[in-house]
Design a protein around this motif. Sequence first.
Motif: not given
Ligand code: FES
Length: 142
Positions: A36, A39, A41, A64, A67, A106, A109
């Motif tokens: 993502n 962020c 992630d 997070c 996710s 979100r 995520c």
């Molecule tokens: Fe990064 Fe949710 S804040 S995937």
Amino acid sequence: MSELDSLYREVILDHYKNPRGHGLIDTPDAEAEGQNPLCGDEVSIAVAFEGDTIADVKFQGRGCAISQAATSMLMDMVKGRTAQEVATMSREELLDEVGIPLTPVRLKCALLGLGVLKLALHKGRGTPLPEEWAGVDELELR
Ligand code: FES
């Protein structure tokens, strides 16, 4: 927060803390990973097939709670299904499982794992990867 919402939140937290299907597959038939970009992630997914059926599926990742929990839920949902069935699985089916309303941020995520899995199936079994999933809402998949 409604009682139902808090129940869903508890389930999400449980998946986050005790992820199902977390780990590696020794000799996977298909793999993909994605990020993502908002962020950084990440989720990577490995699949083992028996014919076209998903015999095993595992993920690794960091990110997070939404996710990681949504990907954990996804692992439970898709085992035993065929690559074709999962290729056409709607976002809503997973979002229903997550159960709580999500903001657009979100949502990315929650959909990261599903996008990565669809890409893995595309690589491994040549299932169609609709345009919308090629860059799942700007998620970076590879
Ligand atoms: Fe990064 Fe949710 S804040 S995937």
